[in-house]
Design a protein around this motif. Structure first.
Motif, PDB file in Angstrom:
ATOM      1  N   GLY A 133       0.799  -1.206   0.000  1.00  0.00           N
ATOM      2  CA  GLY A 133       0.000   0.000   0.000  1.00  0.00           C
ATOM      3  C   GLY A 133       0.833   1.257   0.000  1.00  0.00           C
ATOM      4  N   ALA A 134       2.089   1.141   0.447  1.00  0.00           N
ATOM      5  CA  ALA A 134       3.014   2.281   0.417  1.00  0.00           C
ATOM      6  C   ALA A 134       3.784   2.342  -0.897  1.00  0.00           C
ATOM      7  N   ASP A 135       3.311   1.589  -1.917  1.00  0.00           N
ATOM      8  CA  ASP A 135       3.862   1.580  -3.285  1.00  0.00           C
ATOM      9  C   ASP A 135       5.222   0.909  -3.391  1.00  0.00           C
ATOM     10  N   ASN A 136       5.617   0.171  -2.401  1.00  0.00           N
ATOM     11  CA  ASN A 136       6.859  -0.612  -2.502  1.00  0.00           C
ATOM     12  C   ASN A 136       6.465  -2.050  -2.837  1.00  0.00           C
ATOM     13  N   HIS A 137       5.992  -2.226  -4.093  1.00  0.00           N
ATOM     14  CA  HIS A 137       5.415  -3.509  -4.477  1.00  0.00           C
ATOM     15  C   HIS A 137       6.452  -4.621  -4.482  1.00  0.00           C
ATOM     16  N   GLN A 138       7.644  -4.316  -4.937  1.00  0.00           N
ATOM     17  CA  GLN A 138       8.666  -5.358  -5.026  1.00  0.00           C
ATOM     18  C   GLN A 138       9.014  -5.891  -3.652  1.00  0.00           C
ATOM     19  N   ARG A 139       9.196  -4.995  -2.693  1.00  0.00           N
ATOM     20  CA  ARG A 139       9.550  -5.442  -1.338  1.00  0.00           C
ATOM     21  C   ARG A 139       8.390  -6.213  -0.717  1.00  0.00           C
ATOM     22  N   ALA A 140       7.169  -5.811  -1.013  1.00  0.00           N
ATOM     23  CA  ALA A 140       6.004  -6.521  -0.481  1.00  0.00           C
ATOM     24  C   ALA A 140       5.974  -7.957  -0.981  1.00  0.00           C
ATOM     25  N   GLU A 141       6.263  -8.151  -2.287  1.00  0.00           N
ATOM     26  CA  GLU A 141       6.277  -9.510  -2.823  1.00  0.00           C
ATOM     27  C   GLU A 141       7.407 -10.333  -2.213  1.00  0.00           C
ATOM     28  N   GLU A 142       8.546  -9.681  -1.987  1.00  0.00           N
ATOM     29  CA  GLU A 142       9.671 -10.403  -1.387  1.00  0.00           C
ATOM     30  C   GLU A 142       9.304 -10.910   0.005  1.00  0.00           C
ATOM     31  N   ILE A 143       8.643 -10.064   0.792  1.00  0.00           N
ATOM     32  CA  ILE A 143       8.234 -10.476   2.143  1.00  0.00           C
ATOM     33  C   ILE A 143       7.256 -11.642   2.057  1.00  0.00           C
ATOM     34  N   ALA A 144       6.294 -11.558   1.138  1.00  0.00           N
ATOM     35  CA  ALA A 144       5.298 -12.621   1.003  1.00  0.00           C
ATOM     36  C   ALA A 144       5.956 -13.942   0.624  1.00  0.00           C
ATOM     37  N   ARG A 145       6.965 -13.886  -0.253  1.00  0.00           N
ATOM     38  CA  ARG A 145       7.579 -15.127  -0.736  1.00  0.00           C
ATOM     39  C   ARG A 145       8.542 -15.748   0.269  1.00  0.00           C
ATOM     40  N   THR A 146       8.835 -15.024   1.367  1.00  0.00           N
ATOM     41  CA  THR A 146       9.674 -15.649   2.407  1.00  0.00           C
ATOM     42  C   THR A 146       8.889 -16.682   3.202  1.00  0.00           C
TER      43      THR A 146
END
Length: 730
Positions: free
Chosen positions: A653-666
């Motif tokens: 939601g803070a527009d850091n989509h790449q980091r959000a996906e990285e967290i999810a994939r951990t």
């Protein structure tokens, strides 16, 4: 009139007062002990006390030759070197009530200029509803709530109501002192208190007066010197100090009223049949009958009844507003002085009094067991039969009739309709039990039935759904909603109902009432939660200053919570609301406190829940790195996965989509990773959301992505549903 100023209410509000910030707390919470909390509203909406009307009925049209006494009363209220109590003593017809009622209604200018606020109660033995501790508590609570500009507390047993009264006295005294003035309590007629002698469980009004009046409060009492001080007044209480006594000289004007009243009384005793009946019925009933009641009892027309009571016998009788319907203009009658009542009872004699009581019994039975298929205790039931009549029965020791009334569910339902609660009914049962226990042979059958009925009254609201009060509030009936919530006997359920009610009442725009309801919650964790929800609503309508004030109050209350998990949750919830209102710096500070408290939790599951709730708050405040550290410190795998999922959604939601996906994939568990990717998809938008939902379908349950897919491609969800249905049928 000697020593009087322009009429001014003795109940003028001091909350908030000049120099006293709106919303300033008048209550407090110490340690883990919750003290009754009352608050001045941002916009004062004082309770309007009807008791002033009763005082107006007591005061003479003009007070003559009492300048010295008025000056002495004024000096007692203002002199910082005086003790907290004074007891004015005099015999009958000395003019005590005339002096004090005038003092209360029209306080001298010096008192008004000095910020002195007066509250009062006039014990009246000849009026059956004004001579015990219960009406004293009710009248003073009403006046103090008006003075503080807070809503009346509702519900609770006798002990709870008395504790609330004592707390209100403290709050009002402190508020008056803060405003540069002083609270003064006036109690006239201590010798007429029938609570001293109405049973082994009875308590006196004197026993409820504070032994150490708070915040410079002063107390003026008056009465005759003969009755002993009640046993429930401690040995160290100031009332037992002979040095507080002040003898009041007789007023010749009061003696003139006595002479005329007694002459008029003797004339009524040999007057017309209607005059004799009015005197006999009001004496036997101990006051409290209305003109309509007397018309029913005597058969005379209302014009004749009122002409006798208002003019022909104007010195013998006086009027008071009805207790449960003062705004309707209904008035009840009583003998004009206790000595007149005693003289009337003496001259009438036991046989004639018994005759008039029997007429009252027949009248009461016509409402209890009506003929012709009419319902018992209809809506137009006289108030006397619900209030004064049982007290008259208790005074005369008629336990059989009193028990019949106290065991009548239909009558108590009518009392509930009129009064809004079961307090009067429960008090009536207690009085009857005390009288039965005081007899030589206790009636165990009646006591058992009373106990059962009391239990039914106490539990009749226990099965109310906890969310029902909020529904009533949403339907535009906040009074009914709050009354319903407070009838819940389980403390946890009542608090939950009131917390939900706060949100709904605030949501419809009545922020002031929502605040007042929230502050009646005595558990700090529950009050902090309710106020936190209110902060969200108030900030949402743009009143950021008031939202900040409420947040400060919620924060102070949260810090008094001694249980680490509850305090961490309270601070976390507040931090989330504050962050949502845009105050990220404050949110970060609250979150840091919440984390520190969460780390002190020894139970692993509770600590995991506390940290998990905190992760989203810290992330929404902008500190994504700290939030991730907290999430990965959670040892419970499921809770850690949920915390990381929350974090991934906030980061996306803070527009850091790449980091959000990285967290999810951990997340190594496929279902948990699918859930996290779906949450990220809910905020990243197309076309990336389609790819993430596709990954979620491939990883976990086919149901997980459907809610988000329905928002993006609703037709696709319908196609999937048709395919699944066809598959299941094959």
């Amino acid at each position: 009139m000697a020593g009087t100023a322009a009429p001014r209410s003795p109940y003028d509000s001091v909350g908030p007062s000049p120099g006293h910030a709106a919303g300033t707390s008048f209550g407090h919470v110490a340690g883990n002990v919750a003290v009754h909390h009352y608050e001045a509203s941002a916009v004062a909406r004082p309770v309007r006390s009807a008791y002033r009307r009763q005082v107006e009925r007591i005061a003479p049209p003009e007070l003559l030759d009492r300048d010295a006494e008025l000056a002495e009363l004024t000096g007692f209220c203002l002199d910082d070197h005086r003790g907290p109590y004074v007891w004015w003593r005099a015999g009958p017809w000395a003019g005590k009530s005339a002096l004090l009622s005038t003092f209360v209604l029209n306080p001298p200018d010096r008192l008004a200029a000095s910020g002195v606020r007066l509250v009062s109660f006039f014990v009246t033995a000849r009026l059956a509803s004004q001579d015990t501790r219960e009406p004293f508590t009710t009248a003073l609570t009403e006046q103090l709530c008006g003075l503080l500009a807070v809503d009346l507390p509702t519900g609770g047993d006798e002990g709870t109501r008395e504790a609330a009264l004592l707390d209100l006295l403290v709050s009002a005294a402190e508020a008056c002192r803060h405003a540069g003035g002083r609270l003064v309590l006036v109690v006239d007629g201590l010798d007429e208190d029938r609570g001293v002698t109405t049973g082994p469980g009875a308590h006196s009004i004197a026993g409820l007066l504070p032994g150490r009046p708070p915040a410079g409060m002063r107390i003026i009492v008056a009465g005759r010197p003969n009755p002993p001080i009640p046993d429930d007044v401690p040995d160290w209480h100031p009332l037992r100090d002979p040095g507080i006594a002040r003898l009041l000289g007789d007023s010749p004007h009061a003696r003139d009223v006595q002479r005329l009243g007694q002459s008029e009384l003797k004339r009524l005793l040999t007057g017309s049949p209607v005059e004799q009946d009015l005197l006999g019925l009001l004496t036997a009933a101990r006051g409290g009958l209305s003109g309509t009641d007397l018309r029913e009892l005597t058969g005379a027309d209302l014009v004749t009844v009122e002409e006798i009571l208002h003019t022909v016998a104007g010195r013998t009788f006086t009027r008071r507003p009805a207790a449960w319907s003062p705004d309707d203009g209904q008035q009840v009658y009583l003998l004009g002085h206790e000595e007149l009542h005693n003289a009337s009872a003496h001259y009438l004699g036991n046989d004639r009094l018994a005759h008039y009581r029997n007429r009252l019994h027949i009248w009461a039975d016509s409402y209890r067991t009506p003929t012709g298929g009419r319902p018992a205790w209809p809506p137009h039931t006289p108030e006397y039969l619900l209030t004064g009549y049982p007290r008259m029965l208790a005074t005369t020791g008629d336990t059989s009739r009193l028990a019949t009334l106290a065991l009548d569910p239909a009558r108590h339902d009518r009392m509930l309709d009129l009064s809004g609660g079961d307090t009067a009914a429960l008090t009536e049962i207690t009085t009857c039990q005390d009288l039965l226990l005081d007899g030589p042979e206790p009636d165990l059958y009646a006591l058992a039935r009373l106990s059962h009925h009391r239990g039914q009254l106490e539990s009749r609201n226990t099965h109310i759904p906890i969310r029902l009060p909020a529904v009533w509030a949403a339907l535009g009936q906040p009074n009914r909603a709050e009354a319903l919530a407070r009838t819940l006997t389980d403390a946890y359920q009542q608090a939950g109902a009131l917390t939900g009610l706060v949100r709904v009442v605030a949501g419809v725009g009545d922020h002031e009432r929502a605040e007042q309801i929230a502050r009646t919650l005595t558990n700090p964790a529950q009050r902090a939660e309710a106020l936190t929800g209110l902060v969200r609503v108030v900030a949402g309508v743009g009143d950021h200053q008031r939202a900040a004030e409420l947040a400060t109050e919620a924060e102070q209350i949260a810090r008094t919570i001694t249980h680490p998990y509850q305090q961490s949750r309270a601070l976390t919830g507040l931090a989330q609301v504050v962050a949502g209102a845009g105050d990220h710096e404050r949110a970060v500070g609250l979150a840091a406190e919440a984390e520190q408290m969460a780390r002190a939790i020894t139970d692993p599951d509770q600590q995991a829940w506390a940290l998990s709730e905190l992760v989203r708050v810290v992330a929404e405040a902008g500190d994504h790195e700290q939030a991730e550290q907290m999430a990965r410190a959670i040892t419970n795998p499921a809770q850690q996965a949920e915390a990381l999922t929350e974090l991934a959604q906030v980061v996306a939601g803070a527009d850091n989509h790449q980091r959000a996906e990285e967290i999810a994939r951990t997340l190594t568990n496929p279902d948990q990773q699918a859930h996290a990717l779906t949450r990220v998809a809910s905020v990243v938008g197309l076309p990336r959301a389609s790819h993430l939902l596709g990954e979620a379908f491939a990883l976990g349950s086919w149901l997980t992505p459907l809610p988000v897919l329905a928002l993006i491609y609703p037709q696709e969800v319908l196609r999937i549903a048709d395919a699944v249905r066809a598959y299941d049928r094959s």
